[in-house]
Design a protein around this motif. Sequence first.
Motif, mmCIF file in Angstrom:
data_model
loop_
_atom_site.group_PDB
_atom_site.id
_atom_site.type_symbol
_atom_site.label_atom_id
_atom_site.label_comp_id
_atom_site.label_asym_id
_atom_site.label_seq_id
_atom_site.Cartn_x
_atom_site.Cartn_y
_atom_site.Cartn_z
ATOM 1 N N TRP A 124 4.548 41.437 14.899
ATOM 2 C CA TRP A 124 4.474 41.999 16.052
ATOM 3 C C TRP A 124 3.112 41.745 16.680
ATOM 4 N N PHE A 125 3.196 41.592 18.060
ATOM 5 C CA PHE A 125 1.791 41.084 18.617
ATOM 6 C C PHE A 125 1.449 42.184 19.881
ATOM 7 N N GLY A 126 0.144 42.696 19.988
ATOM 8 C CA GLY A 126 -0.111 43.871 20.977
ATOM 9 C C GLY A 126 -1.382 44.407 20.818
ATOM 10 N N GLU A 127 -1.513 45.488 21.821
ATOM 11 C CA GLU A 127 -2.813 46.229 21.663
ATOM 12 C C GLU A 127 -2.639 47.372 20.506
ATOM 13 N N THR A 128 -3.916 47.661 19.995
ATOM 14 C CA THR A 128 -3.890 48.545 18.946
ATOM 15 C C THR A 128 -5.073 49.391 19.124
ATOM 16 N N VAL A 129 -5.339 50.356 18.307
ATOM 17 C CA VAL A 129 -6.378 51.075 18.031
ATOM 18 C C VAL A 129 -6.721 51.239 16.573
ATOM 19 N N ILE A 130 -7.869 50.854 16.107
ATOM 20 C CA ILE A 130 -8.073 50.441 14.724
ATOM 21 C C ILE A 130 -9.313 51.706 14.208
ATOM 22 N N HIS A 131 -9.526 51.741 12.882
ATOM 23 C CA HIS A 131 -10.632 52.487 12.253
ATOM 24 C C HIS A 131 -11.013 51.596 10.986
ATOM 25 N N SER A 132 -12.130 50.941 11.133
ATOM 26 C CA SER A 132 -12.357 50.088 9.861
ATOM 27 C C SER A 132 -12.800 51.201 8.785
ATOM 28 N N ASP A 133 -12.576 50.923 7.436
ATOM 29 C CA ASP A 133 -12.985 52.072 6.609
ATOM 30 C C ASP A 133 -14.163 51.348 5.724
ATOM 31 N N LYS A 134 -14.420 50.095 5.839
ATOM 32 C CA LYS A 134 -15.302 49.491 4.833
ATOM 33 C C LYS A 134 -15.794 48.357 5.423
ATOM 34 N N ARG A 135 -17.244 48.209 5.822
ATOM 35 C CA ARG A 135 -17.722 46.681 5.889
ATOM 36 C C ARG A 135 -18.149 46.111 4.894
ATOM 37 N N PHE A 136 -17.206 44.841 4.339
ATOM 38 C CA PHE A 136 -17.666 44.291 2.950
ATOM 39 C C PHE A 136 -18.372 42.677 3.425
ATOM 40 N N LEU A 332 -10.349 34.553 24.368
ATOM 41 C CA LEU A 332 -10.098 35.541 25.332
ATOM 42 C C LEU A 332 -9.084 35.311 26.375
ATOM 43 N N LEU A 333 -8.841 34.226 26.723
ATOM 44 C CA LEU A 333 -7.610 33.710 27.524
ATOM 45 C C LEU A 333 -6.344 33.898 26.762
ATOM 46 N N THR A 334 -6.314 33.727 25.325
ATOM 47 C CA THR A 334 -5.289 33.828 24.693
ATOM 48 C C THR A 334 -4.875 35.437 24.531
ATOM 49 N N HIS A 335 -6.043 36.137 24.386
ATOM 50 C CA HIS A 335 -5.479 37.731 24.340
ATOM 51 C C HIS A 335 -4.925 38.280 25.888
ATOM 52 N N ARG A 336 -5.445 37.844 26.797
ATOM 53 C CA ARG A 336 -5.131 38.101 28.140
ATOM 54 C C ARG A 336 -3.532 37.816 28.111
ATOM 55 N N MET A 337 -3.106 36.258 27.786
ATOM 56 C CA MET A 337 -1.657 36.065 27.909
ATOM 57 C C MET A 337 -0.812 36.950 26.841
ATOM 58 N N VAL A 338 -1.509 37.163 25.688
ATOM 59 C CA VAL A 338 -0.565 38.016 24.740
ATOM 60 C C VAL A 338 -0.394 39.564 25.515
ATOM 61 N N ALA A 342 3.048 41.279 26.282
ATOM 62 C CA ALA A 342 3.366 42.397 25.632
ATOM 63 C C ALA A 342 3.546 43.672 26.485
ATOM 64 N N ASN A 343 2.942 43.745 27.777
ATOM 65 C CA ASN A 343 3.107 44.471 28.685
ATOM 66 C C ASN A 343 4.161 44.102 29.758
ATOM 67 N N ARG A 344 4.916 43.023 29.645
ATOM 68 C CA ARG A 344 5.913 42.617 30.484
ATOM 69 C C ARG A 344 5.419 42.475 31.997
ATOM 70 N N GLU A 345 3.944 41.998 32.020
ATOM 71 C CA GLU A 345 3.349 41.865 33.365
ATOM 72 C C GLU A 345 3.641 40.320 33.905
ATOM 73 N N LEU A 346 3.773 40.185 35.157
ATOM 74 C CA LEU A 346 3.781 38.834 35.857
ATOM 75 C C LEU A 346 2.446 38.141 35.602
ATOM 76 N N VAL A 347 2.748 36.678 35.369
ATOM 77 C CA VAL A 347 1.187 35.964 35.352
ATOM 78 C C VAL A 347 1.108 35.366 36.652
ATOM 79 N N SER A 348 0.109 35.297 37.576
ATOM 80 C CA SER A 348 -0.358 34.890 38.672
ATOM 81 C C SER A 348 -0.367 33.374 38.602
#
Length: 405
Positions: A124-136, A332-338, A342-348
């Motif tokens: 699955w690919f898309g937007e999320t909210v995360i909470h990092s428990d530990k910085r190793f 960043l360009l790849t993220h915008r395309m994902v 994911a949001n079923r938006e048209l690409v201009s």
Amino acid sequence: ILAEEATTAVASGARKDFRGVTTLTIDPYDAKDFDDALSVRTLPDGTTEVGVHIADVSFFVKPGTAIDDEARSRATSVYLVDRTIPMLPEVLSNNLCSLNPNEDRLAVSAVFVLNANAEVVDQWFGETVIHSDKRFTYENAQEVLDNNEGEYLSELSTLRDLADKIRARRVANGAIAFDTPEVKVKLDETGKPIEVLLKERRATNLLIEDFMLLANEHVAEYLAQKEKDANLTNSVVYRVHDVPDPDRIENLTQFLKVLGYNLDSQNGHVKGTAINALLASVEGKPEEYLIKVAALRSMAKAIYTTKNIGHFGLAFTFYSHFTSPIRRYPDLLTHRMVKHHANRELVSKAELDQLESLATHSSEREVSASEAERDSVKMKLTEFMSDKVGQECDAVISGVTERGL
């Protein structure tokens, strides 16, 4: 604002909530920004879900803004020995976008369900909210694995075991394992070089690398399929690596014969598995570094483009950069395309028309940054050696030119 956005987006279903899933970052000890995190949990059927969560830079950096114009112009962060010249302002790269521990953060994620053989059975690919428990750091995560005790031992062990299988499969498919050690120059507070080290590549370095490669490959394949379904062209910025030039491989083969080594090639055409066999045969020998560098120089250069020809060095049919949008503009360009898909938006059309020129620009900026980084290391190495004139030391001659050794 971040907390409000996270709550609203999750409530509306616009973002998946991963805050309850164990999530870790593993980075160098001196890292200032954390643009990737891994979540891991065992599912009821015994498979493992691994989330590759990447900082959602595109939430903050919108097309047409001054901050996007500047990031686009720079296209990459530059890492010199004594300083970093970031692509984005530090308030973003080290703070708002950075996946800091114990804070809710916005991410764009590639989530995989893996079976016991580390094969992808769902994604699955898309937007999320995360909470990092530990910085190793790489070092203290490695310590946990080596000692078989410590925080998040179970999660780290699961990730390591899956990564080992992913890597073994990639190498069997012909991915080339160029593990040439990188030089790190330590400076004192005045910027004077005081020590030169070879960076160690631990199992934890490889673990992170394996999951980043997995995400990059599958995101590229996903976007290629979406492009086909939507009847688009040139909508994906790929990271491609062409097959080596036959003349260069012929020259390499002749050079190796002089040193007593054989590279299995036919008329300048070579497979990744043959190069791996060569690299394995020189392991631990005095000429190892020389041969690895010669083989590396015979390869084509990887570039960004919207025209996919695959990635020879990684043995991937599809590959893009998705995992480092804090320091690379193509990600960043790849993220915008994902997000578009994911949001079923048209690409201009205007957005699509820019992608190839942005890919070319990013390739050029990457070359400039790499040259600056190499020159920065050479300068500090020269400075380090400048008070040692007259001392004797062991060395391997890696080349002879008209100017000397």
